[in-house]
Design an enzyme around this catalytic site. Structure first.
Site, PDB file in Angstrom:
ATOM      1  N   ALA A   1     -20.171 -16.616 -26.228  1.00 16.23           N
ATOM      2  CA  ALA A   1     -21.236 -17.168 -27.067  1.00 16.23           C
ATOM      3  C   ALA A   1     -22.336 -17.661 -26.137  1.00 16.23           C
ATOM      4  O   ALA A   1     -22.080 -18.466 -25.236  1.00 16.23           O
ATOM      5  CB  ALA A   1     -20.707 -18.304 -27.926  1.00 16.23           C
TER       6      ALA A   1
ATOM      7  N   ILE B   1     -18.559 -19.478 -22.515  1.00 15.98           N
ATOM      8  CA  ILE B   1     -19.994 -19.768 -22.542  1.00 15.98           C
ATOM      9  C   ILE B   1     -20.750 -18.723 -21.730  1.00 15.98           C
ATOM     10  O   ILE B   1     -20.436 -18.470 -20.566  1.00 15.98           O
ATOM     11  CB  ILE B   1     -20.287 -21.173 -21.985  1.00 15.98           C
ATOM     12  N   LYS B   2     -21.750 -18.138 -22.361  1.00 16.90           N
ATOM     13  CA  LYS B   2     -22.546 -17.089 -21.718  1.00 16.90           C
ATOM     14  C   LYS B   2     -23.874 -17.688 -21.265  1.00 16.90           C
ATOM     15  O   LYS B   2     -24.599 -18.290 -22.060  1.00 16.90           O
ATOM     16  CB  LYS B   2     -22.773 -15.955 -22.717  1.00 16.90           C
ATOM     17  N   VAL B   3     -24.182 -17.509 -19.973  1.00 21.78           N
ATOM     18  CA  VAL B   3     -25.425 -18.051 -19.417  1.00 21.78           C
ATOM     19  C   VAL B   3     -26.174 -16.945 -18.679  1.00 21.78           C
ATOM     20  O   VAL B   3     -25.560 -16.014 -18.156  1.00 21.78           O
ATOM     21  CB  VAL B   3     -25.155 -19.229 -18.453  1.00 21.78           C
TER      22      VAL B   3
END
EC number: 2.2.1.2
Length: 217
Positions: free
Chosen positions: A56, A82-84
């Site tokens: 996400a 967590i996608k960064v």
């Protein structure tokens, strides 16, 4: 090699999960927009469909903003990743989150140097975009080879998650190179099951079986 599906379409995810071959899901703001659902709600629904990581993506561009958004997202489910983006602030956020035991997928990688930095930041996954690399006159699979070599040289634990996959050849080459994960649209994954000779073979067997007049059940 693990198979992730790149979509926020819960019906497609459920369909592929039923095969027992799906290891995770990746989403991004574009896919969420296409789904037409509330971001938090659809992410929660997806997390309930698969046991593996569900990426996400944060939309803030600064470290503090990314951390605030990540705090909300990682409360959705234990399998949220967590996608960064691969930026200075993105890698600062990656370092902080992985230090707290949160999975992080660093996305929008287009060079081996970027992948090296992501690994040093402790990324769980690095997402090099092979299709977009091809679109710009480069060989996307050469990028995967370079990253694999560098990660093996230094025994980095970051997993290579090949993204922007357009067709089955990208999947095959990823497996040959030794990528850890591929993420592809549902149509590409479903296409891997198909071969014209398989279809013809089934037709032939069924035609011959019909001639026997027998039944199994």
């Amino acid at each position: 090699m693990k198979f992730f599906v790149d979509t926020a379409d819960t019906a497609e995810i459920a369909d592929l999960a039923a095969t027992g071959l799906l290891d995770g899901v990746t989403t991004n703001p574009t896919l969420i927009a296409k789904a037409g659902k509330d971001f938090i709600e659809v992410t929660k629904e997806i997390c309930g469909l698969v046991d593996g990581p569900v990426s996400a993506e944060v939309v803030a561009l600064d470290h503090e903003g990314m951390m605030r958004e990540a705090e909300v997202l990682r409360k959705i489910a234990d399998n949220v990743c967590i996608k960064v983006p691969l930026t200075v602030d993105g890698l600062k956020t990656c370092k902080a989150l992985t230090g707290e035991g949160t999975m992080v997928n660093v996305t929008l990688c287009f060079s081996a140097n970027q992948a090296l930095l992501a690994a040093k930041a402790g990324a769980t996954f690095i997402s090099p975009f092979v299709g977009r690399h091809d679109d710009n006159g480069f060989d996307g699979m050469d990028l995967i080879r370079d990253i694999r070599l560098i990660y093996d040289n230094y025994a980095f634990e970051t997993q290579i998650l090949v993204a922007s996959i357009r067709h089955g050849v990208h999947v095959l080459e990823s497996a040959r190179i030794g990528a850890d994960v591929i993420t592809a649209p549902p149509a590409v994954i479903k296409g891997l099951f198909k071969h014209v000779l398989t279809d013809k073979g089934i037709e032939g067997f069924l035609a011959d079986w019909a001639k026997t007049g027998q039944k199994i059940v």
